[in-house]
Scaffold this motif. Structure first.
Motif, PDB file in Angstrom:
ATOM      1  N   VAL A  74      89.924  46.383 -59.165  1.00  0.00           N
ATOM      2  CA  VAL A  74      90.089  45.527 -57.979  1.00  0.00           C
ATOM      3  C   VAL A  74      91.223  46.048 -57.098  1.00  0.00           C
ATOM      4  CG1 VAL A  74      90.658  43.187 -57.191  1.00  0.00           C
ATOM      5  CG2 VAL A  74      89.101  43.517 -59.124  1.00  0.00           C
ATOM      6  N   THR A  75      92.300  46.515 -57.710  1.00  0.00           N
ATOM      7  CA  THR A  75      93.425  47.050 -56.943  1.00  0.00           C
ATOM      8  C   THR A  75      93.023  48.330 -56.209  1.00  0.00           C
ATOM      9  OG1 THR A  75      94.984  46.066 -58.492  1.00  0.00           O
ATOM     10  CG2 THR A  75      95.815  47.843 -57.116  1.00  0.00           C
ATOM     11  N   ALA A  76      92.247  49.186 -56.865  1.00  0.00           N
ATOM     12  CA  ALA A  76      91.769  50.409 -56.203  1.00  0.00           C
ATOM     13  C   ALA A  76      90.900  50.054 -54.996  1.00  0.00           C
ATOM     14  CB  ALA A  76      90.997  51.280 -57.186  1.00  0.00           C
ATOM     15  N   ARG A  77      90.037  49.079 -55.159  1.00  0.00           N
ATOM     16  CA  ARG A  77      89.187  48.631 -54.039  1.00  0.00           C
ATOM     17  C   ARG A  77      90.040  48.066 -52.895  1.00  0.00           C
ATOM     18  NH1 ARG A  77      84.676  51.169 -54.446  1.00  0.00           N
ATOM     19  NH2 ARG A  77      83.311  50.480 -56.094  1.00  0.00           N
ATOM     20  N   ALA A  78      91.007  47.238 -53.230  1.00  0.00           N
ATOM     21  CA  ALA A  78      91.865  46.644 -52.198  1.00  0.00           C
ATOM     22  C   ALA A  78      92.656  47.713 -51.450  1.00  0.00           C
ATOM     23  CB  ALA A  78      92.813  45.622 -52.820  1.00  0.00           C
ATOM     24  N   ALA A  79      92.961  48.802 -52.138  1.00  0.00           N
ATOM     25  CA  ALA A  79      93.687  49.905 -51.505  1.00  0.00           C
ATOM     26  C   ALA A  79      92.795  50.705 -50.563  1.00  0.00           C
ATOM     27  CB  ALA A  79      94.277  50.822 -52.571  1.00  0.00           C
ATOM     28  N   GLY A  80      91.491  50.444 -50.623  1.00  0.00           N
ATOM     29  CA  GLY A  80      90.562  51.132 -49.733  1.00  0.00           C
ATOM     30  C   GLY A  80      89.836  52.289 -50.376  1.00  0.00           C
ATOM     31  N   CYS A  81      89.947  52.427 -51.671  1.00  0.00           N
ATOM     32  CA  CYS A  81      89.290  53.515 -52.370  1.00  0.00           C
ATOM     33  C   CYS A  81      87.779  53.248 -52.418  1.00  0.00           C
ATOM     34  CB  CYS A  81      89.857  53.636 -53.777  1.00  0.00           C
ATOM     35  SG  CYS A  81      89.258  55.067 -54.651  1.00  0.00           S
ATOM     36  N   PRO A  82      86.956  54.163 -51.882  1.00  0.00           N
ATOM     37  CA  PRO A  82      85.523  53.899 -51.814  1.00  0.00           C
ATOM     38  C   PRO A  82      84.746  54.145 -53.112  1.00  0.00           C
ATOM     39  CG  PRO A  82      86.018  55.980 -50.762  1.00  0.00           C
ATOM     40  CD  PRO A  82      87.336  55.371 -51.165  1.00  0.00           C
ATOM     41  N   TYR A  83      85.319  54.860 -54.062  1.00  0.00           N
ATOM     42  CA  TYR A  83      84.581  55.238 -55.271  1.00  0.00           C
ATOM     43  C   TYR A  83      85.486  55.027 -56.481  1.00  0.00           C
ATOM     44  CZ  TYR A  83      81.340  58.038 -58.063  1.00  0.00           C
ATOM     45  OH  TYR A  83      80.428  58.469 -58.990  1.00  0.00           O
ATOM     46  N   VAL A  84      85.071  54.151 -57.389  1.00  0.00           N
ATOM     47  CA  VAL A  84      85.914  53.809 -58.531  1.00  0.00           C
ATOM     48  C   VAL A  84      85.145  54.018 -59.838  1.00  0.00           C
ATOM     49  CG1 VAL A  84      87.329  52.021 -59.605  1.00  0.00           C
ATOM     50  CG2 VAL A  84      87.124  52.101 -57.113  1.00  0.00           C
ATOM     51  N   ILE A 115      90.043  35.236 -62.223  1.00  0.00           N
ATOM     52  CA  ILE A 115      91.039  36.311 -62.316  1.00  0.00           C
ATOM     53  C   ILE A 115      90.772  37.358 -61.246  1.00  0.00           C
ATOM     54  CG2 ILE A 115      91.918  38.187 -63.766  1.00  0.00           C
ATOM     55  CD1 ILE A 115      91.283  36.339 -66.196  1.00  0.00           C
ATOM     56  N   HIS A 116      89.502  37.695 -61.042  1.00  0.00           N
ATOM     57  CA  HIS A 116      89.141  38.663 -59.993  1.00  0.00           C
ATOM     58  C   HIS A 116      89.696  38.210 -58.645  1.00  0.00           C
ATOM     59  CE1 HIS A 116      86.508  40.003 -56.687  1.00  0.00           C
ATOM     60  NE2 HIS A 116      86.585  41.169 -57.307  1.00  0.00           N
ATOM     61  N   GLN A 117      89.482  36.958 -58.307  1.00  0.00           N
ATOM     62  CA  GLN A 117      89.948  36.443 -57.013  1.00  0.00           C
ATOM     63  C   GLN A 117      91.470  36.490 -56.897  1.00  0.00           C
ATOM     64  OE1 GLN A 117      88.076  35.932 -54.460  1.00  0.00           O
ATOM     65  NE2 GLN A 117      89.782  35.333 -53.161  1.00  0.00           N
ATOM     66  N   ARG A 118      92.171  36.119 -57.953  1.00  0.00           N
ATOM     67  CA  ARG A 118      93.645  36.147 -57.931  1.00  0.00           C
ATOM     68  C   ARG A 118      94.170  37.564 -57.747  1.00  0.00           C
ATOM     69  NH1 ARG A 118      96.013  32.292 -62.646  1.00  0.00           N
ATOM     70  NH2 ARG A 118      96.379  30.561 -61.245  1.00  0.00           N
ATOM     71  N   VAL A 119      93.606  38.508 -58.500  1.00  0.00           N
ATOM     72  CA  VAL A 119      94.046  39.906 -58.404  1.00  0.00           C
ATOM     73  C   VAL A 119      93.734  40.450 -57.019  1.00  0.00           C
ATOM     74  CG1 VAL A 119      93.668  42.253 -59.286  1.00  0.00           C
ATOM     75  CG2 VAL A 119      93.873  40.342 -60.882  1.00  0.00           C
ATOM     76  N   LYS A 120      92.555  40.124 -56.502  1.00  0.00           N
ATOM     77  CA  LYS A 120      92.145  40.617 -55.179  1.00  0.00           C
ATOM     78  C   LYS A 120      93.073  40.115 -54.077  1.00  0.00           C
ATOM     79  CE  LYS A 120      88.274  40.676 -52.012  1.00  0.00           C
ATOM     80  NZ  LYS A 120      87.040  40.054 -51.600  1.00  0.00           N
ATOM     81  N   VAL A 121      93.371  38.831 -54.091  1.00  0.00           N
ATOM     82  CA  VAL A 121      94.256  38.248 -53.066  1.00  0.00           C
ATOM     83  C   VAL A 121      95.620  38.933 -53.094  1.00  0.00           C
ATOM     84  CG1 VAL A 121      95.532  36.151 -52.440  1.00  0.00           C
ATOM     85  CG2 VAL A 121      93.084  36.035 -52.901  1.00  0.00           C
ATOM     86  N   PHE A 122      96.174  39.107 -54.297  1.00  0.00           N
ATOM     87  CA  PHE A 122      97.488  39.740 -54.391  1.00  0.00           C
ATOM     88  C   PHE A 122      97.420  41.206 -53.973  1.00  0.00           C
ATOM     89  CE2 PHE A 122     100.815  42.153 -56.482  1.00  0.00           C
ATOM     90  CZ  PHE A 122     101.930  41.473 -56.028  1.00  0.00           C
ATOM     91  N   ALA A 123      96.410  41.937 -54.447  1.00  0.00           N
ATOM     92  CA  ALA A 123      96.300  43.370 -54.124  1.00  0.00           C
ATOM     93  C   ALA A 123      96.120  43.592 -52.626  1.00  0.00           C
ATOM     94  CB  ALA A 123      95.140  43.995 -54.903  1.00  0.00           C
ATOM     95  N   GLU A 124      95.339  42.737 -51.989  1.00  0.00           N
ATOM     96  CA  GLU A 124      95.155  42.867 -50.535  1.00  0.00           C
ATOM     97  C   GLU A 124      96.460  42.578 -49.791  1.00  0.00           C
ATOM     98  OE1 GLU A 124      91.790  40.327 -49.801  1.00  0.00           O
ATOM     99  OE2 GLU A 124      90.368  41.951 -50.263  1.00  0.00           O
ATOM    100  N   ALA A 125      97.206  41.575 -50.242  1.00  0.00           N
ATOM    101  CA  ALA A 125      98.501  41.273 -49.617  1.00  0.00           C
ATOM    102  C   ALA A 125      99.475  42.426 -49.833  1.00  0.00           C
ATOM    103  CB  ALA A 125      99.073  39.979 -50.188  1.00  0.00           C
ATOM    104  N   GLN A 126      99.460  42.967 -51.037  1.00  0.00           N
ATOM    105  CA  GLN A 126     100.337  44.096 -51.347  1.00  0.00           C
ATOM    106  C   GLN A 126      99.993  45.300 -50.474  1.00  0.00           C
ATOM    107  OE1 GLN A 126      99.941  45.639 -55.365  1.00  0.00           O
ATOM    108  NE2 GLN A 126     102.161  45.895 -55.483  1.00  0.00           N
ATOM    109  N   ARG A 127      98.695  45.574 -50.287  1.00  0.00           N
ATOM    110  CA  ARG A 127      98.277  46.704 -49.456  1.00  0.00           C
ATOM    111  C   ARG A 127      98.736  46.517 -48.016  1.00  0.00           C
ATOM    112  NH1 ARG A 127      98.053  49.950 -46.353  1.00  0.00           N
ATOM    113  NH2 ARG A 127      96.403  51.399 -45.824  1.00  0.00           N
ATOM    114  N   LYS A 128      98.653  45.304 -47.512  1.00  0.00           N
ATOM    115  CA  LYS A 128      99.085  45.032 -46.136  1.00  0.00           C
ATOM    116  C   LYS A 128     100.586  45.227 -45.958  1.00  0.00           C
ATOM    117  CE  LYS A 128      95.383  41.795 -45.156  1.00  0.00           C
ATOM    118  NZ  LYS A 128      95.026  40.388 -45.043  1.00  0.00           N
ATOM    119  N   SER A 129     101.345  45.124 -47.049  1.00  0.00           N
ATOM    120  CA  SER A 129     102.798  45.278 -46.953  1.00  0.00           C
ATOM    121  C   SER A 129     103.224  46.746 -46.869  1.00  0.00           C
ATOM    122  CB  SER A 129     103.492  44.616 -48.143  1.00  0.00           C
ATOM    123  OG  SER A 129     103.321  45.388 -49.323  1.00  0.00           O
TER     124      SER A 129
END
Length: 130
Positions: free
Chosen positions: A96-106, A39-53
């Protein structure tokens, strides 16, 4: 509620260490571990793609330029339900979404976190668990 905490209490007792989260993960069955990792990997892949958009925009307008820039906040606060019906998916989808967005502290808050919630916090990489 935070206001219910007596003044003499040691606030450190409300913090869950990274070691405790690691231990919660280590104590899961192999099937539960693999499920969290998948689940972590699936959420990460989507969140990173979403951030790039979501990109910076700047256009010419009469009298100058208009636009916006996208930048992460310095810290994110995430919440996961605890108690009898924990939702580790909430941990993964927010941390995971906060991390993908580039947030350094969660920071993750969860009332009476279940072991599966702590394990998900470990997998997701939360900096602090309350």
């Amino acid at each position: 509620r935070l206001g219910d905490i007596p003044a003499q209490d040691d606030n450190a007792s409300y913090l869950v260490s990274k070691e405790q989260c690691q231990e919660a993960f280590d104590n899961l069955s192999s099937e539960e571990k693999q499920t969290l990792l998948n689940i972590h990997q699936r959420v990460k892949v989507f969140a990173e793609a979403q951030r790039k958009s979501v990109v910076d925009v700047s256009i010419e307008i009469p009298g100058g330029r208009a636009g916006h820039t996208v930048s992460p906040c310095r810290a994110a606060g995430c919440y996961a339900p605890g108690g009898r019906y924990p939702l580790p998916s909430s941990v993964l989808m927010t941390v995971v979404t906060a991390r993908a967005a580039g947030c350094p502290y969660v920071v993750l808050a969860s009332p009476r976190p279940a072991p599966i919630t702590l394990a998900a916090a470990h997998v997701a990489g939360a900096d602090i668990v309350l």
